[in-house]
Scaffold this motif. Structure first.
Motif, PDB file in Angstrom:
ATOM      1  N   ARG A 113      11.208  -2.864  -9.446  1.00 44.96           N
ATOM      2  CA  ARG A 113      10.798  -2.547  -8.065  1.00 44.96           C
ATOM      3  C   ARG A 113      11.952  -1.910  -7.315  1.00 44.96           C
ATOM      4  O   ARG A 113      13.085  -2.355  -7.404  1.00 44.96           O
ATOM      5  N   ARG A 114      11.630  -0.843  -6.590  1.00 45.64           N
ATOM      6  CA  ARG A 114      12.677  -0.147  -5.836  1.00 45.64           C
ATOM      7  C   ARG A 114      13.193  -1.019  -4.698  1.00 45.64           C
ATOM      8  O   ARG A 114      12.443  -1.748  -4.082  1.00 45.64           O
ATOM      9  N   ARG A 115      14.466  -0.890  -4.437  1.00 43.66           N
ATOM     10  CA  ARG A 115      15.018  -1.532  -3.251  1.00 43.66           C
ATOM     11  C   ARG A 115      14.545  -0.778  -2.030  1.00 43.66           C
ATOM     12  O   ARG A 115      14.378   0.437  -2.056  1.00 43.66           O
ATOM     13  N   ARG A 116      14.333  -1.510  -0.921  1.00 46.07           N
ATOM     14  CA  ARG A 116      13.792  -0.879   0.291  1.00 46.07           C
ATOM     15  C   ARG A 116      14.686   0.238   0.783  1.00 46.07           C
ATOM     16  O   ARG A 116      14.234   1.258   1.235  1.00 46.07           O
ATOM     17  N   GLY A 117      15.997   0.042   0.731  1.00 45.07           N
ATOM     18  CA  GLY A 117      16.894   1.069   1.238  1.00 45.07           C
ATOM     19  C   GLY A 117      16.879   2.320   0.399  1.00 45.07           C
ATOM     20  O   GLY A 117      17.254   3.392   0.865  1.00 45.07           O
ATOM     21  N   GLY A 118      16.413   2.235  -0.879  1.00 47.10           N
ATOM     22  CA  GLY A 118      16.440   3.391  -1.742  1.00 47.10           C
ATOM     23  C   GLY A 118      15.085   4.012  -1.963  1.00 47.10           C
ATOM     24  O   GLY A 118      14.928   4.834  -2.850  1.00 47.10           O
ATOM     25  N   ARG A 119      14.084   3.625  -1.198  1.00 42.92           N
ATOM     26  CA  ARG A 119      12.751   4.177  -1.393  1.00 42.92           C
ATOM     27  C   ARG A 119      12.782   5.649  -1.039  1.00 42.92           C
ATOM     28  O   ARG A 119      13.324   6.061  -0.027  1.00 42.92           O
ATOM     29  N   ALA A 177      -2.660   2.343 -11.271  1.00 45.23           N
ATOM     30  CA  ALA A 177      -2.523   2.057 -12.698  1.00 45.23           C
ATOM     31  C   ALA A 177      -1.241   2.611 -13.296  1.00 45.23           C
ATOM     32  O   ALA A 177      -0.937   2.351 -14.446  1.00 45.23           O
ATOM     33  N   GLY A 178      -0.500   3.417 -12.590  1.00 46.90           N
ATOM     34  CA  GLY A 178       0.724   3.971 -13.169  1.00 46.90           C
ATOM     35  C   GLY A 178       1.557   4.699 -12.156  1.00 46.90           C
ATOM     36  O   GLY A 178       1.199   4.790 -10.988  1.00 46.90           O
ATOM     37  N   GLU A 198       3.345  14.443 -14.467  1.00 48.38           N
ATOM     38  CA  GLU A 198       3.617  13.647 -15.658  1.00 48.38           C
ATOM     39  C   GLU A 198       3.544  12.164 -15.342  1.00 48.38           C
ATOM     40  O   GLU A 198       4.171  11.682 -14.399  1.00 48.38           O
ATOM     41  N   VAL A 199       2.781  11.422 -16.129  1.00 48.76           N
ATOM     42  CA  VAL A 199       2.720   9.974 -15.988  1.00 48.76           C
ATOM     43  C   VAL A 199       3.917   9.380 -16.718  1.00 48.76           C
ATOM     44  O   VAL A 199       4.033   9.512 -17.940  1.00 48.76           O
ATOM     45  N   ILE A 200       4.828   8.751 -15.985  1.00 55.99           N
ATOM     46  CA  ILE A 200       6.032   8.218 -16.611  1.00 55.99           C
ATOM     47  C   ILE A 200       5.938   6.721 -16.856  1.00 55.99           C
ATOM     48  O   ILE A 200       6.826   6.130 -17.440  1.00 55.99           O
ATOM     49  N   ALA A 225       0.835  -1.210   0.000  1.00 60.83           N
ATOM     50  CA  ALA A 225       0.000   0.000   0.000  1.00 60.83           C
ATOM     51  C   ALA A 225       0.865   1.253   0.000  1.00 60.83           C
ATOM     52  O   ALA A 225       0.557   2.242  -0.676  1.00 60.83           O
ATOM     53  N   LEU A 226       1.957   1.214   0.739  1.00 59.38           N
ATOM     54  CA  LEU A 226       2.877   2.351   0.755  1.00 59.38           C
ATOM     55  C   LEU A 226       3.521   2.546  -0.618  1.00 59.38           C
ATOM     56  O   LEU A 226       3.656   3.675  -1.102  1.00 59.38           O
ATOM     57  N   GLU A 227       3.914   1.458  -1.259  1.00 59.39           N
ATOM     58  CA  GLU A 227       4.485   1.542  -2.604  1.00 59.39           C
ATOM     59  C   GLU A 227       3.469   2.163  -3.568  1.00 59.39           C
ATOM     60  O   GLU A 227       3.828   2.956  -4.447  1.00 59.39           O
ATOM     61  N   ALA A 228       2.194   1.813  -3.411  1.00 59.65           N
ATOM     62  CA  ALA A 228       1.159   2.391  -4.262  1.00 59.65           C
ATOM     63  C   ALA A 228       1.036   3.896  -4.041  1.00 59.65           C
ATOM     64  O   ALA A 228       0.848   4.670  -4.990  1.00 59.65           O
ATOM     65  N   ALA A 229       1.137   4.330  -2.779  1.00 58.81           N
ATOM     66  CA  ALA A 229       1.083   5.765  -2.485  1.00 58.81           C
ATOM     67  C   ALA A 229       2.268   6.492  -3.117  1.00 58.81           C
ATOM     68  O   ALA A 229       2.126   7.596  -3.643  1.00 58.81           O
ATOM     69  N   LYS A 230       3.440   5.880  -3.068  1.00 62.01           N
ATOM     70  CA  LYS A 230       4.617   6.472  -3.701  1.00 62.01           C
ATOM     71  C   LYS A 230       4.437   6.534  -5.216  1.00 62.01           C
ATOM     72  O   LYS A 230       4.802   7.506  -5.874  1.00 62.01           O
ATOM     73  N   ALA A 231       3.869   5.458  -5.760  1.00 63.98           N
ATOM     74  CA  ALA A 231       3.794   5.328  -7.210  1.00 63.98           C
ATOM     75  C   ALA A 231       2.742   6.221  -7.842  1.00 63.98           C
ATOM     76  O   ALA A 231       2.776   6.465  -9.042  1.00 63.98           O
ATOM     77  N   THR A 232       1.814   6.718  -7.057  1.00 61.02           N
ATOM     78  CA  THR A 232       0.714   7.503  -7.614  1.00 61.02           C
ATOM     79  C   THR A 232       0.782   8.966  -7.203  1.00 61.02           C
ATOM     80  O   THR A 232      -0.241   9.650  -7.153  1.00 61.02           O
ATOM     81  N   GLY A 233       1.961   9.461  -6.921  1.00 65.43           N
ATOM     82  CA  GLY A 233       2.126  10.888  -6.708  1.00 65.43           C
ATOM     83  C   GLY A 233       2.685  11.341  -5.392  1.00 65.43           C
ATOM     84  O   GLY A 233       3.006  12.506  -5.215  1.00 65.43           O
ATOM     85  N   ARG A 234       2.796  10.438  -4.391  1.00 60.87           N
ATOM     86  CA  ARG A 234       3.336  10.774  -3.071  1.00 60.87           C
ATOM     87  C   ARG A 234       2.417  11.736  -2.297  1.00 60.87           C
ATOM     88  O   ARG A 234       1.450  12.245  -2.835  1.00 60.87           O
TER      89      ARG A 234
END
Length: 279
Positions: free
Chosen positions: A272-278, A253-254, A260-262, A232-241
């Protein structure tokens, strides 16, 4: 047999002042019984009359009261100090050295020891924190982490224990709280992040955070619960923070960078991002 009885009486844990007094009383009682037994043996060998017996008992009781009980108190306090030192060291081993919050190692312990029933795992991560370290240095970065931890504790401390589970990641283990209530409080927290200055007037530091919430049914293993909150946290990061996502919500979905949708669902997913680099 008698040795086993003595070990049972003397090896009981001393964890409070009351336990100290009980331990000292046990020491005094054992000494009194031994003194009475020794005096009885002497009287059987050479009976000197009831006056001598009473005098011997009085002396034994006096010695026990003046010597054995104080010695028992001293030994009991020594054991109590040892117990408190062990507790303190155990707490320090489960605390984060920078923020003072509980650390990652303590989270699964508290999760497994917690009450049965539905719980919430709330994961929060500071957005683009790497830029703070690169621009201002790690000393300022540490101060930002400390202030962030304090802000999270102020807003979410009523929900449950708070942990620093990664460099810029914090986790709340919430009990007795509905998802809607938790989400509202987390949204208020993210709003405070957006409006707060984590630096100084001369060097302002602006920061946002993202969050993921997983509702955890009873008997759910910790690893499964944490994975759901992390997704869920990854989804929050992935959809705009600077937003909250629920583990029960559909996958984003992106990936959005600013406006900008990249990446979109029509393209291959990014690595997938590494945990240490999130970030």
């Amino acid at each position: 047999m008698y040795g086993e009885i003595l070990r049972t009486l003397l090896n009981r844990p001393v964890q409070s002042e009351r336990d100290v007094r009980i331990f000292a009383f046990r020491i005094a009682a054992i000494c009194f019984v031994l003194a009475m037994a020794a005096d009885l043996a002497l009287q059987l060998i050479a009976f000197g009359g009831w006056i001598d017996i009473l005098r011997g008992w009085a002396i034994a009781a006096g010695v026990v009261a003046l010597v054995a009980y104080p010695v028992g108190v001293y030994l009991g306090r020594t054991r109590l100090d040892h117990h408190r030192t062990k507790i303190k060291l155990a707490e320090q081993s489960l605390a984060d050295g920078l923020t003072g919050l509980r650390n990652r190692a303590s989270l699964p312990i508290d999760y497994d020891a917690g009450p049965e029933g539905t719980r919430l795992l709330i994961l929060l991560s500071l957005d683009r924190f790497k830029a703070v370290n690169e621009r201002y240095g790690h000393t300022v970065g540490d101060r930002v982490l400390i202030r962030s931890a304090r802000l999270i504790a102020e807003e979410l401390g009523n929900l449950g224990h708070i942990y620093r589970t990664d460099g810029t990641e914090f986790t709340v283990l919430a009990t007795g709280c509905a998802v809607a209530e938790a989400r509202a409080q987390v949204l208020a927290l993210l709003a405070r992040f957006e409006s707060s200055n984590f630096g100084t007037l001369e060097k302002p530091v602006c920061l946002t955070a993202s969050a993921g919430i997983a509702e955890v049914p009873a008997a759910t293993p910790f690893t499964q619960a944490f994975t759901a909150a992390d997704a869920a946290l990854e989804a929050a990061k992935a959809t705009g923070r600077s937003r909250v996502c629920l583990a029960s919500e559909p996958t984003a979905a992106g990936i959005v960078e600013g406006d900008e949708v990249i990446w979109s669902a029509d393209l291959p997913p990014p690595p997938r991002r590494r945990r240490g680099g999130r970030s």
